[in-house]
Design an enzyme around this catalytic site. Structure first.
Site, PDB file in Angstrom:
ATOM      1  CE  LYS A  48      -1.477   1.729   4.092  1.00 39.72           C
ATOM      2  NZ  LYS A  48      -1.304   3.140   4.446  1.00 39.72           N
ATOM      3  CG  ASN A  49       2.387   2.712   3.560  1.00 41.94           C
ATOM      4  OD1 ASN A  49       1.218   3.019   3.323  1.00 41.94           O
ATOM      5  ND2 ASN A  49       2.851   2.534   4.786  1.00 41.94           N
ATOM      6  NE  ARG A  93       1.085  10.545   9.726  1.00 42.55           N
ATOM      7  CZ  ARG A  93       0.666   9.600   8.896  1.00 42.55           C
ATOM      8  NH1 ARG A  93      -0.511   9.078   9.065  1.00 42.55           N
ATOM      9  NH2 ARG A  93       1.434   9.208   7.908  1.00 42.55           N
ATOM     10  N   PRO A  94       2.744  16.658  10.666  1.00 42.46           N
ATOM     11  CG  PRO A  94       4.688  17.704  11.447  1.00 42.46           C
ATOM     12  CD  PRO A  94       3.739  16.578  11.757  1.00 42.46           C
ATOM     13  NE  ARG A 138      -7.145   4.931   5.695  1.00 37.90           N
ATOM     14  CZ  ARG A 138      -6.639   6.044   6.139  1.00 37.90           C
ATOM     15  NH1 ARG A 138      -7.016   6.536   7.281  1.00 37.90           N
ATOM     16  NH2 ARG A 138      -5.735   6.690   5.455  1.00 37.90           N
ATOM     17  CB  ILE A 168       8.249   6.848  13.836  1.00 36.02           C
ATOM     18  CG1 ILE A 168       9.406   5.859  13.681  1.00 36.02           C
ATOM     19  CG2 ILE A 168       7.972   7.600  12.527  1.00 36.02           C
ATOM     20  CD1 ILE A 168      10.719   6.429  13.199  1.00 36.02           C
ATOM     21  CG  ASP A 222       3.538   1.721   9.295  1.00 32.79           C
ATOM     22  OD1 ASP A 222       3.171   2.599  10.085  1.00 32.79           O
ATOM     23  OD2 ASP A 222       3.796   1.949   8.097  1.00 32.79           O
ATOM     24  NE  ARG A 225      -1.003  12.542   7.776  1.00 35.83           N
ATOM     25  CZ  ARG A 225      -0.903  13.826   8.021  1.00 35.83           C
ATOM     26  NH1 ARG A 225      -1.933  14.486   8.458  1.00 35.83           N
ATOM     27  NH2 ARG A 225       0.228  14.468   7.828  1.00 35.83           N
ATOM     28  CB  CYS A 282      -4.390  11.073  11.360  1.00 37.32           C
ATOM     29  SG  CYS A 282      -2.769  10.372  11.534  1.00 37.32           S
TER      30      CYS A 282
END
Ligand code: EPU
Length: 441
Positions: free
Chosen positions: A22-23, A140-141, A419, A349, A327, A111, A135
Site C-alpha cells: 500500500k505505502n 503529522r505535519p 484502508r 517515529i 507500522d 494523508r 490523525c
C-alpha cells in the site's frame, strides 16, 4: 459500518499470498502524474486508500483503468474457504493537465494525498492541496515536504486551509538537508525526489529516507527516464531530465502485511507459508521475532513461519528503515502481551501511536504507558471483548489478539483495516481463523 467477529483459539496453518505494498503504491500512483503516456502498475492492492488515490489522480486528469484479475482463486487449507484471486494490473495515463487541486474531501480521508504536491509543481507549475489535518497516530505535519519543494524554487502560501504552490519557470535542482526532528520523512523524500526528477540540474537530498517504498518509487522513475542514484541510502542524487514517459512496474510486496501475518502465525502457535515476500525489508523485525522465539525460514520469495509455545519478552524501539517499523509496533505488542515476562516497546517515529494499548488491556493484557514507552507484563491468556478499531495498525493488533483470546472478540469500525489490509478476513479464514465480517445496522 462493518465489524469483525473473531472466535479465538484456532491455530493458523496454510499458505497466504502477500499483496503489493500500500505505502509503495500510493506515492507511485501520484508519481504517474509526472509521465507522458501510459504507465502500467502490477501488484497494486485493492484497498480503500488505493481507491481514494485513484479518485484523486482521476480528478487531476488521469485515466485510471483496472484490468480483470489474473488466475483463478487458490484453494484454502483443509477445506477452508479459497484464497482470493490475484489482482489485475492498473493502467494510468494523464489525459488532461488543467486541474491542479486536491480537494479536502479526499485529502481528509487519506494523508498520502500530499504526494501529488511535488509531481503537480514539477509538471504543471501549480498545485493546490488541502492541508491534511492531524490523525489518530499524532499531528503529522507536512512542513518538510513544503520546505524541500521551496528549496527547489516553488513558492507557497496558505489560503482557506489549502497549501498553494507555484513555480515560475522550472524547478531548479540544489543540495538540501531533508531530515526533521524525528529523523527522515518517507513521503517527504518521495515528494521532493519526484519533483527533482523534472527539475533543471542536479538535486542532492541529504538525510533522505531509506525505506523500500522510496526505493520502489525511484525504480519506477528511472524506468520512466529519470536519472537517480543513491536511493536506499541517506543521500539521493537526482539529475533532472526534460520529460518522463510511461513505463511498466511491479509494486514491491507489502512488508507490513507480511510482518503482520508472521506475527499471526506466532501468536496462534501456527505454521504459515507466506508467498511473495522480501525478508530483506523486514530484517529488524526478524531480529526481534527471533529473540521472541519465532522461527522464520526463507526459500526464495517464500517464507515459512512457526513458533514455540513459549514467547520470550523483548525490548524494541521503532526507528526509520532498516530499524523496526512503527507500522508493526502495535502488532508486535499484541504478541508480547502473551510473552513470558516483561517487554518494553518505545515508539520513536510517532510518540503518541498507542491507541491500541487501552483496547488490548480491555482484552486482559497488562500494558502500562509511560510517555513514548509501553511496558508490557505478559499474561497467560487474553479474553474476547468488544473493542474499537482506531487506526489501521492498531486494528490489526486487535485482530491478532482476537485470534488467540478466549471467547469471541468483536471489532467495530473495521473500515480502518480495509484502508490497508487487502481481504484480511478472507486470507485469515483460508488458513483456519474463525473470523467473520458482519454488518449490523
Ligand atoms: N514529519 C515532520 N514533518 C513532515 C513530515 C514528517 O515532522 O513534513 C515527522 C512525522 O511527524 C514523523 C516523522 O517525521 O514523526 C516520520 O514521518 P514520515 O513523514 O516518514 O511519515 P509519512 O511519510 O507521512 C509513511 C507511511 C506511514 C508510516 C510512516 C513512517 C505512507 C502512506 N505512510 O508516512 O504509514 O507510519 O511513513 O514509516 O506511506 C500506515 O501505513 O499505517 C502508516 C501510517
Amino acid at each position: 459500518m462493518d465489524s469483525f467477529l473473531i472466535r479465538g483459539g484456532t491455530r493458523l496453518k496454510g499458505k497466504i499470498e502477500i499483496s503489493g505494498s500500500k505505502n509503495s503504491a500510493l506515492p507511485i500512483l501520484a508519481a504517474c502524474l509526472l509521465a507522458n503516456g501510459k504507465t502500467t502498475l502490477k501488484g497494486v492492492p485493492r484497498l480503500s486508500d488505493i481507491d481514494s488515490m485513484a479518485k484523486l489522480i482521476g480528478e487531476l486528469g488521469c485515466h485510471v483503468f483496472r484490468h480483470e484479475p489474473g488466475g483463478a482463486p487458490q484453494p484454502g487449507a483443509d477445506g477452508q474457504p479459497p484464497m482470493p484471486a490475484l489482482n489485475g494490473p492498473l493502467d494510468i495515463e494523464v489525459t488532461d493537465e488543467k486541474q491542479c487541486e486536491a480537494r479536502y474531501d479526499i485529502v481528509k480521508t487519506m494523508r498520502a494525498s500530499i504526494c501529488v504536491l511535488g509531481p503537480l509543481l514539477a509538471k504543471r507549475g501549480r498545485a493546490v492541496v488541502s492541508i491534511p489535518g492531524g490523525c489518530a497516530i499524532g499531528d503529522r505535519p507536512v512542513d518538510l515536504h513544503v520546505r524541500g519543494l521551496q528549496k527547489l524554487g516553488a513558492e507557497f502560501r496558505t489560503e482557506n486551509g489549502n497549501i498553494i504552490g507555484e513555480v515560475r519557470g522550472r524547478l531548479k535542482g540544489c543540495r538540501m538537508y531533508l531530515g526533521g526532528a524525528q529523523g527522515p520523512t518517507v513521503l517527504g523524500t518521495i515528494n521532493v525526489m519526484c519533483a527533482a526528477a523534472l527539475a533543471d540540474g542536479e538535486t542532492v537530498l541529504v538525510g533522505a529516507a531509506c525505506e523500500p517504498e522510496v526505493v520502489d518509487c525511484a525504480e519506477l522513475l528511472i524506468k520512466m527516464g529519470a536519472n537517480i542514484k543513491g536511493h536506499g541510502t541517506p543521500e539521493i542524487r537526482i539529475e533532472g531530465v526534460d520529460q518522463l514517459v510511461g513505463a511498466e512496474h511491479r509494486i514491491i510486496p507489502d512488508r507490513i502485511e507480511c510482518g503482520t501475518f508472521i506475527i499471526a502465525a506466532a501468536i496462534t502457535n501456527g505454521e504459515l507459508e507466506l508467498k511473495n515476500c522480501n525478508l530483506d525489508h523486514l530484517i529488524a523485525v526478524v531480529d526481534r521475532l527471533d529473540e521472541v522465539g519465532v522461527k522464520i525460514e526463507r526459500q526464495n520469495g517464500t517464507i515459512f513461519v512457526s513458533s514455540s509455545r513459549r514467547l520470550n519478552p523483548v525490548e524494541m524501539t521503532t526507528q526509520p528503515f532498516p530499524g523496526f517499523p512503527t507500522d508493526l509496533q502495535a502488532q508486535l505488542m499484541a504478541l508480547l502481551c502473551l510473552g513470558d515476562g516483561m517487554s518494553v516497546v518505545t515508539e520513536r517515529i510517532f510518540p503518541d501511536r498507542f491507541l491500541h494499548v487501552g483496547e488490548l488491556n480491555r482484552m486482559g493484557a497488562r500494558v502500562r504507558k509511560e510517555g513514548p514507552t509501553a511496558i508490557i507484563q505478559g499474561v497467560k491468556e487474553m479474553q474476547g471483548a468488544s473493542v474499537m478499531a482506531s487506526d489501521l495498525r492498531a486494528s490489526a493488533a486487535l485482530v491478532l489478539a482476537g485470534m488467540v483470546a478466549r471467547g469471541t472478540t468483536r471489532i467495530d469500525r473495521v473500515y480502518h483495516i480495509d484502508r490497508g489490509y487487502e481481504k484480511i478476513e478472507q486470507k485469515l479464514a483460508a488458513v483456519g481463523a474463525d473470523i467473520q465480517r458482519v454488518n449490523e445496522k
